[in-house]
Write a protein that holds these residues in place. Structure first.
Motif, PDB file in Angstrom:
ATOM      1  N   ALA A   1      69.740  20.394  24.625  1.00  0.00           N
ATOM      2  CA  ALA A   1      69.306  20.544  26.024  1.00  0.00           C
ATOM      3  C   ALA A   1      68.372  19.395  26.428  1.00  0.00           C
ATOM      4  N   ILE A   2      67.417  19.076  25.564  1.00  0.00           N
ATOM      5  CA  ILE A   2      66.459  18.004  25.899  1.00  0.00           C
ATOM      6  C   ILE A   2      67.175  16.657  25.969  1.00  0.00           C
ATOM      7  N   GLN A   3      68.140  16.461  25.070  1.00  0.00           N
ATOM      8  CA  GLN A   3      68.930  15.227  25.070  1.00  0.00           C
ATOM      9  C   GLN A   3      69.675  15.072  26.401  1.00  0.00           C
ATOM     10  N   GLN A   4      70.128  16.190  26.965  1.00  0.00           N
ATOM     11  CA  GLN A   4      70.876  16.134  28.225  1.00  0.00           C
ATOM     12  C   GLN A   4      69.992  15.776  29.420  1.00  0.00           C
ATOM     13  N   LEU A   5      68.664  15.777  29.187  1.00  0.00           N
ATOM     14  CA  LEU A   5      67.734  15.390  30.266  1.00  0.00           C
ATOM     15  C   LEU A   5      67.290  13.935  30.142  1.00  0.00           C
ATOM     16  N   ARG A   6      67.801  13.247  29.110  1.00  0.00           N
ATOM     17  CA  ARG A   6      67.200  11.959  28.747  1.00  0.00           C
ATOM     18  C   ARG A   6      67.233  10.924  29.868  1.00  0.00           C
ATOM     19  N   ASP A   7      68.262  10.936  30.715  1.00  0.00           N
ATOM     20  CA  ASP A   7      68.363   9.895  31.745  1.00  0.00           C
ATOM     21  C   ASP A   7      67.706  10.307  33.070  1.00  0.00           C
ATOM     22  N   LEU A   8      67.062  11.454  33.076  1.00  0.00           N
ATOM     23  CA  LEU A   8      66.504  11.955  34.335  1.00  0.00           C
ATOM     24  C   LEU A   8      65.002  11.721  34.415  1.00  0.00           C
ATOM     25  N   GLU A   9      64.570  11.180  35.545  1.00  0.00           N
ATOM     26  CA  GLU A   9      63.134  11.028  35.810  1.00  0.00           C
ATOM     27  C   GLU A   9      62.690  12.259  36.584  1.00  0.00           C
ATOM     28  N   LEU A  10      62.017  13.170  35.912  1.00  0.00           N
ATOM     29  CA  LEU A  10      61.619  14.418  36.553  1.00  0.00           C
ATOM     30  C   LEU A  10      60.106  14.581  36.498  1.00  0.00           C
ATOM     31  N   GLN A  11      59.545  15.203  37.535  1.00  0.00           N
ATOM     32  CA  GLN A  11      58.131  15.593  37.482  1.00  0.00           C
ATOM     33  C   GLN A  11      58.002  17.051  37.039  1.00  0.00           C
ATOM     34  N   PHE A  12      59.007  17.864  37.448  1.00  0.00           N
ATOM     35  CA  PHE A  12      58.988  19.287  37.088  1.00  0.00           C
ATOM     36  C   PHE A  12      60.338  19.697  36.504  1.00  0.00           C
ATOM     37  N   LEU A  13      60.276  20.674  35.623  1.00  0.00           N
ATOM     38  CA  LEU A  13      61.497  21.369  35.200  1.00  0.00           C
ATOM     39  C   LEU A  13      61.277  22.833  35.561  1.00  0.00           C
ATOM     40  N   ALA A  14      62.095  23.349  36.459  1.00  0.00           N
ATOM     41  CA  ALA A  14      61.911  24.735  36.914  1.00  0.00           C
ATOM     42  C   ALA A  14      62.933  25.632  36.240  1.00  0.00           C
ATOM     43  N   THR A  15      62.473  26.739  35.692  1.00  0.00           N
ATOM     44  CA  THR A  15      63.372  27.706  35.076  1.00  0.00           C
ATOM     45  C   THR A  15      62.839  29.110  35.335  1.00  0.00           C
ATOM     46  N   SER A  16      63.738  30.089  35.365  1.00  0.00           N
ATOM     47  CA  SER A  16      63.347  31.449  35.750  1.00  0.00           C
ATOM     48  C   SER A  16      63.259  32.404  34.570  1.00  0.00           C
ATOM     49  N   ASN A  17      63.100  31.898  33.373  1.00  0.00           N
ATOM     50  CA  ASN A  17      62.991  32.817  32.242  1.00  0.00           C
ATOM     51  C   ASN A  17      61.916  32.321  31.269  1.00  0.00           C
ATOM     52  N   SER A  18      61.051  33.241  30.850  1.00  0.00           N
ATOM     53  CA  SER A  18      59.904  32.848  30.008  1.00  0.00           C
ATOM     54  C   SER A  18      60.334  32.191  28.705  1.00  0.00           C
ATOM     55  N   GLY A  19      61.332  32.786  28.021  1.00  0.00           N
ATOM     56  CA  GLY A  19      61.767  32.235  26.740  1.00  0.00           C
ATOM     57  C   GLY A  19      62.288  30.820  26.902  1.00  0.00           C
ATOM     58  N   CYS A  20      63.101  30.597  27.950  1.00  0.00           N
ATOM     59  CA  CYS A  20      63.640  29.251  28.208  1.00  0.00           C
ATOM     60  C   CYS A  20      62.491  28.281  28.486  1.00  0.00           C
ATOM     61  N   ALA A  21      61.505  28.741  29.267  1.00  0.00           N
ATOM     62  CA  ALA A  21      60.374  27.871  29.613  1.00  0.00           C
ATOM     63  C   ALA A  21      59.626  27.447  28.349  1.00  0.00           C
ATOM     64  N   LEU A  22      59.381  28.400  27.436  1.00  0.00           N
ATOM     65  CA  LEU A  22      58.670  28.071  26.199  1.00  0.00           C
ATOM     66  C   LEU A  22      59.482  27.084  25.357  1.00  0.00           C
ATOM     67  N   GLN A  23      60.781  27.376  25.241  1.00  0.00           N
ATOM     68  CA  GLN A  23      61.654  26.541  24.412  1.00  0.00           C
ATOM     69  C   GLN A  23      61.758  25.119  24.971  1.00  0.00           C
ATOM     70  N   LEU A  24      61.976  25.017  26.287  1.00  0.00           N
ATOM     71  CA  LEU A  24      62.151  23.696  26.898  1.00  0.00           C
ATOM     72  C   LEU A  24      60.833  22.919  26.908  1.00  0.00           C
ATOM     73  N   ALA A  25      59.720  23.623  27.187  1.00  0.00           N
ATOM     74  CA  ALA A  25      58.417  22.937  27.199  1.00  0.00           C
ATOM     75  C   ALA A  25      58.095  22.408  25.802  1.00  0.00           C
ATOM     76  N   SER A  26      58.412  23.194  24.783  1.00  0.00           N
ATOM     77  CA  SER A  26      58.151  22.761  23.422  1.00  0.00           C
ATOM     78  C   SER A  26      59.012  21.532  23.084  1.00  0.00           C
ATOM     79  N   GLY A  27      60.289  21.565  23.480  1.00  0.00           N
ATOM     80  CA  GLY A  27      61.186  20.421  23.243  1.00  0.00           C
ATOM     81  C   GLY A  27      60.713  19.177  23.977  1.00  0.00           C
ATOM     82  N   LEU A  28      60.249  19.355  25.220  1.00  0.00           N
ATOM     83  CA  LEU A  28      59.768  18.200  25.997  1.00  0.00           C
ATOM     84  C   LEU A  28      58.513  17.609  25.363  1.00  0.00           C
ATOM     85  N   ARG A  29      57.612  18.490  24.879  1.00  0.00           N
ATOM     86  CA  ARG A  29      56.399  18.013  24.197  1.00  0.00           C
ATOM     87  C   ARG A  29      56.778  17.182  22.981  1.00  0.00           C
TER      88      ARG A  29
END
Ligand code: SF4
Ligand code: SF4
Length: 398
Positions: A343-371
């Motif tokens: 999932a994080i690899q699929q964001l590699r070419d995107l310049e984003l300020q925010f990643l919005a998601t509507s589920n707590s588990g996804c938010a934790l997982q994606l935030a950890s991957g982004l970190r």
């Protein structure tokens, strides 16, 4: 009909066409038929029919995320959810699993949990428990955001403008820590819109974690607790933020209608003088499996966010599943990591300020991957962006 016969009857509806295979996150990762919906249905047929009872079969079944992308794609209408939940309910859960689920779903409601979390983060308890606590514990600890605090809310927040109604807010269990900021934002937006917001302190976990890991009885107990907590409060609706909780709440007999927060905000009246300020940012919009395949509400956060001037919305439909899936991220660390990394690899070419998601588990997982990837993208719930937009012009936006 006994439970095995019920499973076999449903599994017989699968014609093994394979249309679901490219939609299955685990199959597209491993290309192993055992990790596909079709393969898993065959394994369920073997186990329910008494011809199969192998650790290898259970390994493939355990690796299923219960994301239900297969069910959404199936032209034969196979109820895959019934099959996977049913076969898991037929197995005994280990004591370790039961204890982990109990701690996650009960501790955030205890009055001493705020102090407990503070002590955990600021004393020597954390390194000690990381050493002694085992792999599952270390993984849970690694997901904990630096600013994590247990939320505490008043029982009622008055409307800040002409009263439109009275709603109940469902917090979720892990959400009381991971979604604390988002829940505060939801209260701020709802009260600005003219809603009284009731947050019953006797509410409990939605029961989804129990339902999908073979413990439907505890899930039923949770449903009874929540029915009682939201009854007799003269509410017009009960609102939830985490779509994972929503799938479970939607199937429960709650005393008032249940809505996902974006869905509710899209339906209600917005006072003419309630101006949204521009949020001049690129926002990646992630759609959790539960919102997409189960609740079928994937368009609601997008409709809500498009109200905000200046926002540049990029739908992240290329992400099949981020690998969070409730307790899956603790119990299947290798597969969860691999899906998260994809999932994080699929964001590699995107310049984003925010990643919005509507589920707590996804938010934790994606935030950890982004970190871990060193990306400075802030993970938020869509309602947080609405709250940011409602603040005074010139206030902090990122
Ligand atoms: S679950 Fe549905 S789509 Fe998948 S193989 Fe069976 S019938 Fe085909
Ligand atoms: S629920 Fe998800 S992970 Fe499980 S078989 Fe279906 S598509 Fe694959």
């Amino acid at each position: 009909m006994n439970p095995e016969e019920t499973l076999l009857k449903e599994a017989d509806r699968c014609v093994k066409c394979g249309i679901c295979l490219p939609h299955c996150p685990t199959y597209t990762l491993t290309r192993d038929e055992g990790d596909s919906p079709r393969g898993r249905i065959s394994l369920i047929q073997g186990i329910a029919g008494g011809q199969l009872d192998s650790a290898r079969a259970n390994r493939h079944l355990d690796r299923c995320l219960s994301c239900l992308a297969c069910q959404a794609a199936c032209p034969s209408g196979v109820d895959y959810s019934q099959l996977i939940d049913g076969i898991r309910a037929s197995r005994q859960k280990s004591r370790g699993e039961r204890l982990a689920h109990h701690l996650i779903t009960h501790l955030p409601y205890r009055s001493w949990s705020r102090l407990g979390l503070w002590l955990y983060r600021h004393t020597g308890i954390r390194p000690l428990l990381r050493t002694l606590g085992g792999r599952r514990f270390r993984r849970l600890d690694g997901l904990l955001p630096d600013q994590a605090r247990v939320g505490s809310w008043r029982s009622c927040y008055p409307a800040a403008t002409s009263r439109q109604g009275r709603v109940g807010l469902f917090t979720g269990c892990a959400g009381r820590i991971s979604d604390r900021t988002a829940l505060d934002a939801a209260i701020a937006v709802l009260t600005r819109l003219g809603f009284e917001v009731v947050v019953p302190d006797d509410q409990g976990c939605c029961g989804a974690m129990h339902q999908h890991t073979g413990d439907p009885r505890t899930a039923e107990t949770m449903a009874t607790i929540n029915h009682k907590a939201f009854a007799d409060k003269e509410l017009d609706a009960v609102l939830y933020l985490a779509s994972g909780c929503g799938t479970q709440l939607a199937g429960q007999p709650l005393p008032v209608p249940v809505f996902e927060i974006s869905q509710f905000l899209n339906r209600c009246h917005w006072p003419y003088d309630m101006a949204l300020n521009p949020v001049d940012s690129a926002v990646g919009l992630h759609s959790p499996c539960t919102l997409r395949h189960q609740l079928k509400l994937a368009d609601e956060p997008e409709r809500l966010l498009l109200r905000i001037p200046g926002i540049r919305l990029i739908r992240l439909d290329q992400i099949q599943c981020c690998g969070a899936a409730g307790s899956y991220l603790l119990e299947q660390p290798e597969m969860s990591d691999a899906l998260g990394a994809r999932a994080i690899q699929q964001l590699r070419d995107l310049e984003l300020q925010f990643l919005a998601t509507s589920n707590s588990g996804c938010a934790l997982q994606l935030a950890s991957g982004l970190r871990q990837a060193g990306r400075k993208i802030r993970t938020v719930h869509p309602v947080e962006l609405v709250e940011i937009s409602l603040r005074e012009r010139g206030s902090e936006q990122t």
